[in-house]
Write a protein that holds these residues in place. Structure first.
Motif, mmCIF file in Angstrom:
data_model
loop_
_atom_site.group_PDB
_atom_site.id
_atom_site.type_symbol
_atom_site.label_atom_id
_atom_site.label_comp_id
_atom_site.label_asym_id
_atom_site.label_seq_id
_atom_site.Cartn_x
_atom_site.Cartn_y
_atom_site.Cartn_z
ATOM 1 N N ASP A 271 -5.199 -5.156 4.675
ATOM 2 C CA ASP A 271 -6.056 -5.045 3.304
ATOM 3 C C ASP A 271 -5.083 -3.923 2.309
ATOM 4 O O ASP A 271 -5.088 -2.815 2.672
ATOM 5 C CB ASP A 271 -7.369 -4.631 3.424
ATOM 6 C CG ASP A 271 -8.145 -4.685 2.191
ATOM 7 O OD1 ASP A 271 -7.484 -5.083 0.979
ATOM 8 O OD2 ASP A 271 -9.364 -4.310 2.191
ATOM 9 N N ASP B 134 -7.005 -0.725 0.896
ATOM 10 C CA ASP B 134 -7.416 0.050 1.867
ATOM 11 C C ASP B 134 -7.458 1.447 1.295
ATOM 12 O O ASP B 134 -8.008 2.486 1.119
ATOM 13 C CB ASP B 134 -7.235 -0.353 3.377
ATOM 14 C CG ASP B 134 -8.494 -0.879 4.013
ATOM 15 O OD1 ASP B 134 -9.629 -1.120 3.327
ATOM 16 O OD2 ASP B 134 -8.405 -1.219 5.127
ATOM 17 N N ARG C 180 -8.951 2.701 -1.741
ATOM 18 C CA ARG C 180 -10.431 2.691 -1.666
ATOM 19 C C ARG C 180 -10.524 4.007 -1.049
ATOM 20 O O ARG C 180 -11.692 4.648 -1.329
ATOM 21 C CB ARG C 180 -10.709 1.520 -0.749
ATOM 22 C CG ARG C 180 -12.425 1.423 -0.866
ATOM 23 C CD ARG C 180 -12.917 0.141 -0.079
ATOM 24 N NE ARG C 180 -12.426 -1.136 -0.803
ATOM 25 C CZ ARG C 180 -11.488 -1.943 -0.371
ATOM 26 N NH1 ARG C 180 -11.186 -1.670 1.036
ATOM 27 N NH2 ARG C 180 -11.120 -2.989 -0.655
ATOM 28 N N ASN D 198 -11.643 6.392 7.023
ATOM 29 C CA ASN D 198 -10.792 6.077 7.802
ATOM 30 C C ASN D 198 -11.106 6.429 9.218
ATOM 31 O O ASN D 198 -10.440 6.176 10.148
ATOM 32 C CB ASN D 198 -9.607 6.935 7.237
ATOM 33 C CG ASN D 198 -8.921 6.509 6.244
ATOM 34 O OD1 ASN D 198 -9.176 5.372 5.707
ATOM 35 N ND2 ASN D 198 -8.452 7.353 5.349
ATOM 36 N N ALA E 227 -4.922 6.061 5.097
ATOM 37 C CA ALA E 227 -5.144 4.587 5.556
ATOM 38 C C ALA E 227 -4.091 3.517 5.467
ATOM 39 O O ALA E 227 -3.869 2.667 6.012
ATOM 40 C CB ALA E 227 -6.031 4.155 4.024
#
Length: 200
Positions: A54, A57, A60, A76, A164
């Motif tokens: 993703d 991620d 985010r 995470n 991440a």
């Protein structure tokens, strides 16, 4: 004359019969020398189950840490980092507030002296120059504490973002990076490098 033709005819017949004999022998030889056909190459592929990547991620996680420090680390699943974030920020805020409180004490005493009063808490122990120096020192310490707190807040965001990224980093066995040392054939000197291999 007839003898010459007869001899030539016999030679031609002998030559033809020997070539026919060779032609008859060759097919049999080919059958004996015939090599078996190689079997078809079978490749068994391993089933590799990888989680889908993703790309949002990292952004985010950084956003969560910006809104609430430590939330990106929780996203995470690095829960052990949350106390470190809050301890660092807490220490920075504590020293900022402490230096600010002391600065105001010395500042109030100095203003009182400038107004002509002699009833401040430092009267008789610290002169006017001492009050000025104390204000400078405390103001500098207060600014450093604020900068440290902001730096820890920024590091919290960066850490969540980098974590991440690393969670999604490809650590497949088919991908390998190995250092190598090779002697250059032209100048007879050593070359140091890195080889990247990917197995399909």
């Amino acid at each position: 004359m007839l003898n010459k033709f007869a001899i030539a005819f016999v030679l031609v017949c002998a030559f033809c019969s020997s070539s026919w004999a060779q032609e008859d022998e060759n097919p049999d030889d080919k059958k004996e020398v015939k090599t078996p056909k190689p079997e078809k190459l079978k490749v068994e592929a391993k089933n590799v189950f990888a989680e889908p990547i993703d790309p949002l991620d990292p952004a985010r996680a950084a956003f969560y840490s910006a809104v609430l420090p430590g939330l990106g680390q929780a996203y995470n699943k690095k829960y052990w980092k949350i106390p470190i974030v809050y301890a660092g920020m807490g220490i920075g805020i504590y020293f900022y507030l402490d230096n600010n409180k002391e600065y105001k004490r010395y500042r109030s005493a100095y203003k009182s002296r400038l107004a002509g009063f002699t009833n401040d808490e430092f009267y008789g122990t610290i002169n006017d120059d001492g009050l000025r120096e104390a204000q400078k020192t405390l103001s500098r310490n207060r600014e450093i504490s604020l900068l440290v707190t902001i730096a820890i807040y920024a590091l919290n965001i960066i850490d969540a973002n980098v974590d991440a990224h690393l969670i999604q980093y490809n650590v497949d066995d088919n991908l390998s990076v190995t250092p190598h040392y090779k002697i250059n054939e032209f100048d007879n000197k050593g070359d140091l490098g890195i080889t990247v291999n990917y197995k399909f």
